[in-house]
Design an enzyme around this catalytic site. Sequence first.
Site, PDB file in Angstrom:
ATOM      1  N   CYS A  22       0.834  -1.196   0.000  1.00  0.00           N
ATOM      2  CA  CYS A  22       0.000   0.000   0.000  1.00  0.00           C
ATOM      3  C   CYS A  22       0.881   1.263   0.000  1.00  0.00           C
ATOM      4  O   CYS A  22       1.840   1.348  -0.757  1.00  0.00           O
ATOM      5  CB  CYS A  22      -0.949  -0.057   1.199  1.00  0.00           C
ATOM      6  SG  CYS A  22      -2.337   1.097   1.155  1.00  0.00           S
ATOM      7  N   THR A  23       0.570   2.228   0.856  1.00  0.00           N
ATOM      8  CA  THR A  23       1.330   3.482   0.876  1.00  0.00           C
ATOM      9  C   THR A  23       2.695   3.332   1.505  1.00  0.00           C
ATOM     10  O   THR A  23       3.457   4.306   1.580  1.00  0.00           O
ATOM     11  CB  THR A  23       0.540   4.567   1.632  1.00  0.00           C
ATOM     12  OG1 THR A  23       0.179   4.067   2.918  1.00  0.00           O
ATOM     13  CG2 THR A  23      -0.712   4.952   0.865  1.00  0.00           C
TER      14      THR A  23
END
Length: 239
Positions: A109-110
């Site tokens: 993800c981030t």
Amino acid sequence: MTEQQRTIALIVYPGMTPLDLVGPLQVLSGLAALDSRFRVALVAENTDPMPTDSLLRVCADHVFDQVPDPYAVIVPGGMAPTMRAMTDEKLQEYLRDTAPGAHLMGSVCTGSLVLGAAGLLTGREATSHWAFLPLLAGFGATPVRRRWVEDGPVLTAAGVAAGIDMALHLVATLAGAEAARRVQLVIEYDPEPPLGPLDWETADTAAFAPSLPEYALREGLREHPELRARLAAHLSTPV
């Protein structure tokens, strides 16, 4: 730990999304159970219980200094706390120090933005959560919308649940396809969402982007306005 064991270090920091960590952890723990060449470690600045973005609290079993030469490093993502992790000097120093000797630097993800802040994505293709993809360009990366992206020694996964797929791919790479199939069988990873798979052609992504990254940048980088502005400038860039 035997001399031959290769340590896969999963980073723990306050406020991260727990599934970003626990999904790959479960898969890679299966690898360690099948293949004694590998072990898994949860690594952080300290071993105190840390909050996540849900009710769950997690703690590392090693501090950074105890795992100076990991075979692989994986960074989970999240919202505003992950933006703060981009400016966490101790975490950033650990990533920069371990990257040259590591076989792989990965993210979920981030978490890819945390790798980017450490200077590890420059000139590489990478992915992230779909709403945050444009921000990767702020670190010199080429955003790619795929479930996972492998570019040299860097392996990045898309949002949250994609970390499980990325970890199974990593198991197949490290120990072979049969080992990955065995891990998948043991954890019974055979997703059948009750409403079916995501339909990206009709998904209302506009309802969340760019509001999600705008919020995360605003809340996470209040004390770093220059970095916030640099990344926010990429939110109008289509991917």
